[in-house]
Design an enzyme around this catalytic site. Structure first.
Site, PDB file in Angstrom:
ATOM      1  N   CYS A   1      11.248  64.392  37.495  1.00  0.00           N
ATOM      2  CA  CYS A   1      11.228  65.880  37.623  1.00  0.00           C
ATOM      3  C   CYS A   1      11.518  66.428  36.242  1.00  0.00           C
ATOM      4  O   CYS A   1      11.121  66.131  35.342  1.00  0.00           O
ATOM      5  CB  CYS A   1      12.090  66.458  38.652  1.00  0.00           C
ATOM      6  SG  CYS A   1      11.638  68.019  39.059  1.00  0.00           S
TER       7      CYS A   1
ATOM      8  N   GLU B   1      13.953  59.972  44.961  1.00  0.00           N
ATOM      9  CA  GLU B   1      15.309  59.736  45.786  1.00  0.00           C
ATOM     10  C   GLU B   1      15.716  60.708  47.030  1.00  0.00           C
ATOM     11  O   GLU B   1      16.367  60.376  47.815  1.00  0.00           O
ATOM     12  CB  GLU B   1      16.302  60.090  44.657  1.00  0.00           C
ATOM     13  CG  GLU B   1      16.907  61.603  44.289  1.00  0.00           C
ATOM     14  CD  GLU B   1      15.844  62.190  43.700  1.00  0.00           C
ATOM     15  OE1 GLU B   1      14.619  61.565  43.107  1.00  0.00           O
ATOM     16  OE2 GLU B   1      16.028  63.457  43.084  1.00  0.00           O
TER      17      GLU B   1
ATOM     18  N   HIS C   1      10.220  63.755  43.753  1.00  0.00           N
ATOM     19  CA  HIS C   1      11.625  63.112  43.846  1.00  0.00           C
ATOM     20  C   HIS C   1      11.509  62.010  44.798  1.00  0.00           C
ATOM     21  O   HIS C   1      11.682  62.233  45.855  1.00  0.00           O
ATOM     22  CB  HIS C   1      12.514  64.077  44.295  1.00  0.00           C
ATOM     23  CG  HIS C   1      12.757  65.106  43.137  1.00  0.00           C
ATOM     24  ND1 HIS C   1      13.929  65.079  42.724  1.00  0.00           N
ATOM     25  CD2 HIS C   1      12.481  66.348  42.822  1.00  0.00           C
ATOM     26  CE1 HIS C   1      14.149  66.478  41.689  1.00  0.00           C
ATOM     27  NE2 HIS C   1      12.946  66.937  41.966  1.00  0.00           N
TER      28      HIS C   1
END
Lengths: 223, 80
Positions: free
Chosen positions: A85, A198, A196
């Protein structure tokens, strides 16, 4: 054990989650302030957030900090560099990845889950995916509208798609050329992704599809 | 020597300017016949320099504009 640096700029805010995801994937991870040196690390992750409050252009000011010279050196040596990002925005602003991330087609912040089709499983970050596989990850950005002069020269890794893997205009959340969500450099050792991973690295988050990206990266760094 | 510098950074012709589109639409909703509204970025600063042209050009290329998607122009005047 291999060890990754998660670089923190003023305004970074996905560093803890990213550190945790790397650990879950089986490596050491350490959050490091952007003035630290990176000598002792095997790979670098530029996490998401809003470095320098996204002033001027997202990622532009972080990209001009001294630490990025070390990151460039890392990339030249073929070691893994992942930008998520805001990290992706920083990587395009430094020129480590081609193109630019413009404000979303509809100029507002987008925060939602998307489907992605895996286009390239030959990069160090995607060896644990199947070619053409459809995965789920969240996006959260205002400037994710990927632009490049000649998309045929870009190594596309993920494309926004529908849940069946069709890459359609409707499945494109931000106006990116060719629905591009993630790209790699020519060598494959630098990856930028707007979604994302994560935030999709544990079942309780709603998906573990992102964890395989970190696992691929860790496995490769171990070699 | 001290200079007053202004820089304008514009999205290149043909590139969509979403912010401009939204503001243009808002003005149209207020009844004005606005078309093709764009939102350039405007910078102004003072610069101590012997080679202001060269330095301002460099600043634009290095940070203020992204040459892939922006054009820029500037003016440089002595501070009186």
């Amino acid at each position: 054990m291999v060890k990754f640096a998660v670089i923190v700029f003023p305004g970074t805010n996905c560093d803890f989650e990213t550190e945790r995801a790397i650990r879950r994937a089986g490596a050491e991870a350490e959050r490091v302030w952007y003035r630290a040196n990176l000598r002792d690390f095997d790979g670098i992750v530029l996490p998401g957030g809003f470095s320098y409050a996204d002033y001027l252009r997202a990622g532009a000011i972080a990209a001009r900090q001294e630490i990025m010279e070390e990151v460039k050196e890392f990339a030249r040596e073929g070691r893994p560099v992942l930008g998520i990002c805001n990290g992706f925005q920083i990587l395009t602003e430094t020129g480590l990845l081609p193109g630019a991330l413009r404000p979303n087609r509809i100029p507002r912040f987008l925060c939602r889950w998307v489907h992605l089709r895996v286009e390239d499983t030959e990069t160090p970050f995607t060896t644990l995916y199947e070619p053409g596989e459809v995965i789920r990850m969240p996006i959260a950005h205002a400037e994710g509208n990927y632009y490049v002069d000649d998309p045929s020269k870009v190594r596309i890794v993920f494309q926004y798609s529908d849940e069946k893997g069709n890459v359609t205009e409707k499945a494109n959340p931000n106006g990116s050329v060719l629905n591009i969500a993630a790209i790699a450099n020519e060598m494959g050792n630098v990856l930028g992704t707007m979604p994302h991973p994560e935030r999709a690295s544990d079942r309780f988050l709603g998906s573990e599809d992102g964890l395989r990206l970190f696992r691929s990266m860790v496995e490769w760094a171990r070699r | 020597m001290k200079w007053k510098v202004t820089v304008i950074v514009r999205l290149k012709e043909g590139l969509n300017d979403p912010e401009g589109r939204v503001i243009g639409n808002a003005l149209r909703n207020l009844g004005y016949a606005v078309e093709n509204l764009r939102v350039p970025k405007y910078f102004e600063f003072e610069l101590e320099s012997e080679k202001p042209e060269r330095e301002v050009e460099e600043m634009c290329r290095k940070l203020l504009a992204n040459p892939l998607i922006h054009n820029y122009e500037y003016s440089i005047e002595p501070v009186s």
